[in-house]
Design a protein around this motif. Structure first.
Motif, PDB file in Angstrom:
ATOM      1  N   SER A 105      63.765  54.823  30.427  1.00  0.00           N
ATOM      2  CA  SER A 105      62.776  55.200  31.425  1.00  0.00           C
ATOM      3  C   SER A 105      62.176  54.011  32.157  1.00  0.00           C
ATOM      4  N   SER A 106      62.274  52.812  31.610  1.00  0.00           N
ATOM      5  CA  SER A 106      61.705  51.653  32.286  1.00  0.00           C
ATOM      6  C   SER A 106      62.581  51.261  33.477  1.00  0.00           C
ATOM      7  N   PRO A 107      61.989  50.711  34.549  1.00  0.00           N
ATOM      8  CA  PRO A 107      62.790  50.311  35.720  1.00  0.00           C
ATOM      9  C   PRO A 107      63.888  49.324  35.378  1.00  0.00           C
ATOM     10  N   ALA A 108      63.591  48.362  34.523  1.00  0.00           N
ATOM     11  CA  ALA A 108      64.606  47.374  34.162  1.00  0.00           C
ATOM     12  C   ALA A 108      65.745  48.023  33.392  1.00  0.00           C
ATOM     13  N   ALA A 109      65.406  48.928  32.496  1.00  0.00           N
ATOM     14  CA  ALA A 109      66.453  49.597  31.715  1.00  0.00           C
ATOM     15  C   ALA A 109      67.299  50.481  32.616  1.00  0.00           C
ATOM     16  N   ARG A 110      66.658  51.152  33.594  1.00  0.00           N
ATOM     17  CA  ARG A 110      67.443  51.981  34.523  1.00  0.00           C
ATOM     18  C   ARG A 110      68.368  51.107  35.347  1.00  0.00           C
ATOM     19  N   SER A 111      67.875  49.978  35.825  1.00  0.00           N
ATOM     20  CA  SER A 111      68.717  49.067  36.594  1.00  0.00           C
ATOM     21  C   SER A 111      69.860  48.527  35.748  1.00  0.00           C
ATOM     22  N   ALA A 112      69.594  48.306  34.471  1.00  0.00           N
ATOM     23  CA  ALA A 112      70.603  47.738  33.589  1.00  0.00           C
ATOM     24  C   ALA A 112      71.695  48.735  33.257  1.00  0.00           C
ATOM     25  N   GLY A 133      83.421  48.675  30.015  1.00  0.00           N
ATOM     26  CA  GLY A 133      82.312  49.233  30.787  1.00  0.00           C
ATOM     27  C   GLY A 133      81.098  49.578  29.943  1.00  0.00           C
ATOM     28  N   ALA A 134      81.176  49.355  28.635  1.00  0.00           N
ATOM     29  CA  ALA A 134      80.064  49.699  27.747  1.00  0.00           C
ATOM     30  C   ALA A 134      79.001  48.615  27.790  1.00  0.00           C
ATOM     31  N   ARG A 135      77.778  49.020  27.934  1.00  0.00           N
ATOM     32  CA  ARG A 135      76.665  48.078  27.907  1.00  0.00           C
ATOM     33  C   ARG A 135      76.276  47.812  26.462  1.00  0.00           C
ATOM     34  N   PRO A 136      75.840  46.607  26.169  1.00  0.00           N
ATOM     35  CA  PRO A 136      75.344  46.336  24.823  1.00  0.00           C
ATOM     36  C   PRO A 136      74.090  47.163  24.566  1.00  0.00           C
ATOM     37  N   ARG A 137      73.868  47.506  23.323  1.00  0.00           N
ATOM     38  CA  ARG A 137      72.665  48.266  22.973  1.00  0.00           C
ATOM     39  C   ARG A 137      71.484  47.326  22.789  1.00  0.00           C
ATOM     40  N   LEU A 138      70.393  47.674  23.392  1.00  0.00           N
ATOM     41  CA  LEU A 138      69.139  46.959  23.171  1.00  0.00           C
ATOM     42  C   LEU A 138      68.199  47.939  22.481  1.00  0.00           C
ATOM     43  N   VAL A 139      67.748  47.586  21.312  1.00  0.00           N
ATOM     44  CA  VAL A 139      66.862  48.461  20.558  1.00  0.00           C
ATOM     45  C   VAL A 139      65.496  47.807  20.482  1.00  0.00           C
ATOM     46  N   GLY A 140      64.498  48.461  21.047  1.00  0.00           N
ATOM     47  CA  GLY A 140      63.135  47.956  20.975  1.00  0.00           C
ATOM     48  C   GLY A 140      62.888  46.692  21.774  1.00  0.00           C
ATOM     49  N   ARG A 141      63.638  46.476  22.836  1.00  0.00           N
ATOM     50  CA  ARG A 141      63.489  45.245  23.625  1.00  0.00           C
ATOM     51  C   ARG A 141      63.061  45.524  25.064  1.00  0.00           C
ATOM     52  N   ASP A 142      62.534  46.714  25.331  1.00  0.00           N
ATOM     53  CA  ASP A 142      62.155  47.073  26.701  1.00  0.00           C
ATOM     54  C   ASP A 142      61.131  46.126  27.299  1.00  0.00           C
ATOM     55  N   ASP A 143      60.118  45.749  26.520  1.00  0.00           N
ATOM     56  CA  ASP A 143      59.083  44.838  27.036  1.00  0.00           C
ATOM     57  C   ASP A 143      59.677  43.477  27.384  1.00  0.00           C
ATOM     58  N   VAL A 165      69.722  38.590  27.579  1.00  0.00           N
ATOM     59  CA  VAL A 165      69.913  37.841  28.825  1.00  0.00           C
ATOM     60  C   VAL A 165      71.013  38.485  29.672  1.00  0.00           C
ATOM     61  N   ASP A 166      72.114  38.906  29.057  1.00  0.00           N
ATOM     62  CA  ASP A 166      73.189  39.562  29.804  1.00  0.00           C
ATOM     63  C   ASP A 166      72.691  40.808  30.523  1.00  0.00           C
ATOM     64  N   VAL A 167      71.959  41.653  29.815  1.00  0.00           N
ATOM     65  CA  VAL A 167      71.455  42.893  30.411  1.00  0.00           C
ATOM     66  C   VAL A 167      70.423  42.580  31.491  1.00  0.00           C
ATOM     67  N   LEU A 214      70.253  39.853  33.356  1.00  0.00           N
ATOM     68  CA  LEU A 214      70.973  39.334  34.532  1.00  0.00           C
ATOM     69  C   LEU A 214      71.641  40.461  35.310  1.00  0.00           C
ATOM     70  N   ASP A 215      72.212  41.419  34.602  1.00  0.00           N
ATOM     71  CA  ASP A 215      72.812  42.575  35.277  1.00  0.00           C
ATOM     72  C   ASP A 215      71.751  43.342  36.070  1.00  0.00           C
ATOM     73  N   ALA A 216      70.595  43.560  35.448  1.00  0.00           N
ATOM     74  CA  ALA A 216      69.521  44.311  36.112  1.00  0.00           C
ATOM     75  C   ALA A 216      68.969  43.543  37.301  1.00  0.00           C
ATOM     76  N   ALA A 217      68.757  42.241  37.142  1.00  0.00           N
ATOM     77  CA  ALA A 217      68.187  41.437  38.226  1.00  0.00           C
ATOM     78  C   ALA A 217      69.186  41.246  39.351  1.00  0.00           C
ATOM     79  N   SER A 218      70.471  41.231  39.055  1.00  0.00           N
ATOM     80  CA  SER A 218      71.470  41.005  40.109  1.00  0.00           C
ATOM     81  C   SER A 218      71.478  42.111  41.143  1.00  0.00           C
ATOM     82  N   THR A 219      71.009  43.314  40.789  1.00  0.00           N
ATOM     83  CA  THR A 219      70.952  44.400  41.774  1.00  0.00           C
ATOM     84  C   THR A 219      69.941  44.107  42.867  1.00  0.00           C
ATOM     85  N   SER A 220      68.953  43.241  42.583  1.00  0.00           N
ATOM     86  CA  SER A 220      67.952  42.912  43.604  1.00  0.00           C
ATOM     87  C   SER A 220      68.402  41.774  44.509  1.00  0.00           C
TER      88      SER A 220
END
Length: 75
Positions: free
Chosen positions: A5-12, A22-32, A63-65, A67-73
């Motif tokens: 639900s977070s903007p960064a997670a949606r972008s990622a 094509g599978a994204r790595p799992r981030l557990v509890g790292r939204d903040d 960092v990988d996720v 960078l993927d999220a920030a690259s869309t901007s």
């Protein structure tokens, strides 16, 4: 399963993942941390960001996720 639900997670979770299969790595509890890192990357100012933690804590994946999220901007 990470909160998407977070903007960064949606972008990622956009299509076109550079990760194998094509599978994204799992981030557990790292939204903040993800949102803070994406904000730093989107400042577009010269900066150094230091990501520290114990071995196996998921620093590279974070960092990988981010960078993927920030690259869309940058398109």
């Amino acid at each position: 399963v990470p909160d998407r639900s977070s903007p960064a997670a949606r972008s990622a979770s956009v299509a076109g993942s550079p990760h194998p299969g094509g599978a994204r790595p799992r981030l557990v509890g790292r939204d903040d941390e993800l949102e803070a890192l994406v904000r730093c990357l989107e400042l577009r100012e010269p900066a150094v960001v230091d990501v520290t933690g114990a071995r196996g804590a998921g620093k590279t994946t974070l960092v990988d996720v981010a960078l993927d999220a920030a690259s869309t901007s940058f398109t």
